[in-house]
Design an enzyme around this catalytic site. Sequence first.
Site, PDB file in Angstrom:
ATOM      1  N   THR A  36     -45.564  46.207 -13.544  1.00 58.33           N
ATOM      2  CA  THR A  36     -44.652  45.062 -12.385  1.00 58.33           C
ATOM      3  C   THR A  36     -45.767  43.542 -13.076  1.00 58.33           C
ATOM      4  O   THR A  36     -46.125  43.554 -14.568  1.00 58.33           O
ATOM      5  CB  THR A  36     -45.692  45.752 -11.738  1.00 58.33           C
ATOM      6  OG1 THR A  36     -44.190  43.846 -11.152  1.00 58.33           O
ATOM      7  CG2 THR A  36     -46.944  44.984 -10.495  1.00 58.33           C
ATOM      8  N   SER A  61     -46.843  50.237  -4.117  1.00 56.77           N
ATOM      9  CA  SER A  61     -46.777  51.494  -4.819  1.00 56.77           C
ATOM     10  C   SER A  61     -47.997  52.238  -4.237  1.00 56.77           C
ATOM     11  O   SER A  61     -47.362  53.331  -4.403  1.00 56.77           O
ATOM     12  CB  SER A  61     -46.995  51.081  -6.359  1.00 56.77           C
ATOM     13  OG  SER A  61     -45.409  50.138  -6.443  1.00 56.77           O
ATOM     14  N   LYS A 117     -43.606  43.730 -18.141  1.00 62.41           N
ATOM     15  CA  LYS A 117     -42.499  44.180 -18.642  1.00 62.41           C
ATOM     16  C   LYS A 117     -42.228  43.837 -19.440  1.00 62.41           C
ATOM     17  O   LYS A 117     -41.805  44.788 -20.169  1.00 62.41           O
ATOM     18  CB  LYS A 117     -41.730  44.325 -17.130  1.00 62.41           C
ATOM     19  CG  LYS A 117     -42.244  44.696 -16.059  1.00 62.41           C
ATOM     20  CD  LYS A 117     -40.391  44.384 -14.811  1.00 62.41           C
ATOM     21  CE  LYS A 117     -40.961  45.261 -13.668  1.00 62.41           C
ATOM     22  NZ  LYS A 117     -39.829  45.252 -12.698  1.00 62.41           N
ATOM     23  N   GLY A 153     -38.307  40.514 -16.497  1.00 63.56           N
ATOM     24  CA  GLY A 153     -37.948  41.354 -17.055  1.00 63.56           C
ATOM     25  C   GLY A 153     -37.094  42.347 -16.001  1.00 63.56           C
ATOM     26  O   GLY A 153     -36.102  43.137 -16.523  1.00 63.56           O
ATOM     27  N   ALA A 154     -37.039  41.805 -14.318  1.00 64.36           N
ATOM     28  CA  ALA A 154     -36.281  42.316 -13.995  1.00 64.36           C
ATOM     29  C   ALA A 154     -34.550  41.627 -14.057  1.00 64.36           C
ATOM     30  O   ALA A 154     -34.128  42.544 -13.366  1.00 64.36           O
ATOM     31  CB  ALA A 154     -37.111  41.688 -12.284  1.00 64.36           C
ATOM     32  N   ASN A 194     -41.150  49.107 -17.059  1.00 66.96           N
ATOM     33  CA  ASN A 194     -41.709  49.501 -16.150  1.00 66.96           C
ATOM     34  C   ASN A 194     -42.435  50.736 -15.766  1.00 66.96           C
ATOM     35  O   ASN A 194     -43.042  50.901 -14.801  1.00 66.96           O
ATOM     36  CB  ASN A 194     -40.351  49.068 -14.712  1.00 66.96           C
ATOM     37  CG  ASN A 194     -39.923  50.944 -14.150  1.00 66.96           C
ATOM     38  OD1 ASN A 194     -39.405  50.946 -15.471  1.00 66.96           O
ATOM     39  ND2 ASN A 194     -39.417  50.977 -12.860  1.00 66.96           N
ATOM     40  N   SER A 251     -48.994  45.250  -3.553  1.00 70.42           N
ATOM     41  CA  SER A 251     -48.083  46.520  -4.052  1.00 70.42           C
ATOM     42  C   SER A 251     -48.132  47.132  -3.311  1.00 70.42           C
ATOM     43  O   SER A 251     -49.309  47.739  -2.809  1.00 70.42           O
ATOM     44  CB  SER A 251     -48.691  46.395  -5.808  1.00 70.42           C
ATOM     45  OG  SER A 251     -47.243  47.510  -5.856  1.00 70.42           O
ATOM     46  N   GLY A 275     -36.301  44.145  -1.422  1.00 72.96           N
ATOM     47  CA  GLY A 275     -35.981  45.418  -2.862  1.00 72.96           C
ATOM     48  C   GLY A 275     -36.596  46.808  -1.655  1.00 72.96           C
ATOM     49  O   GLY A 275     -37.660  47.577  -3.057  1.00 72.96           O
TER      50      GLY A 275
END
Length: 301
Positions: free
Chosen positions: A78, A26, A82, A146-147, A103, A24, A264
């Site tokens: 993630t 993030s 989710k 979920g996405a 999320n 990730s 993304g």
Amino acid sequence: MTKERLITGKTKLLGVIGHPVEHSLSPLMHNAALAQLVEDIAHLGLDYVYLPFPIAPENLEIAIAGFAAIGVVGFNVTIPHKQAIIPLLSEITPLAQTIGAVNTVSRQNNKWVGTNTDIEGFIAPLQTTYKQDWSQKVAVILGNGGAARAVVAGCHQLGFAKIHVVGRNVQRLQEFGNSWSNSPISENLQVHQWEELPKLIPQANLLVNTTPIGMYPKVDESPLSVAEIANLPTGAIAYDLIYIPKPTQFLEQAEKQGVIAIDGLEMLIQQGVAALKIWLQQETIPVEVMRQALKEDLGLG
């Protein structure tokens, strides 16, 4: 130049949970924003750090209880949590309820509140850089997790005429289709088994990969073959929610066909901006600092 940040006894915790979560970006993006905010609005005394938390599915419940015990302020969610996280939350926003996936979670009045900022992140490039009238257009979405739910809601919000969701597991696919039955989204939505893809690809003005195929550790794979991607119509957009590697096999193949490719990265940035606004109760987030931190890390200058 941003000063080195010191972690102290007053530093509050934010983070991301997933399995795996090592890949990730993030933490990099959020910590760059948090460092900038410390300088920009020093008088508010913002002191946060954002950490990755690898949590296996069987440990999810105990981890969320632990987060409450140690005073975590909020966290992102993630793959694969989710949907599994929903029963562990006190409240979820109507948007997250519609999507059926969370999320972003924040601690409010000693309760966990879940929402979904993926939808904001997903539609951002389609509302700005690639803006057009979507009302006569067809979206084909690969995957039904979920996405994919956020992407369906996003496509509906943009006004797509038809939204086709394609999956491999027949039971999960039917459950996915049925779950929208009380929503206006169901009028434009159809679900299909993977074998039906060849007839859908030539209709797709927007083709979205929401599957983990192409993501670490499957970086050499693509959800579609070169021959399948070759059937996309002229002017189509291929959108991969994955942002490492850049480009994915899927997008590399799409670009070779002359298709517009979106990865993304911008979705990651925009959903992150929306999450920070919730956690910090701040409207002004240094989005360019976040974008730059990611680009530098990915060697994009």
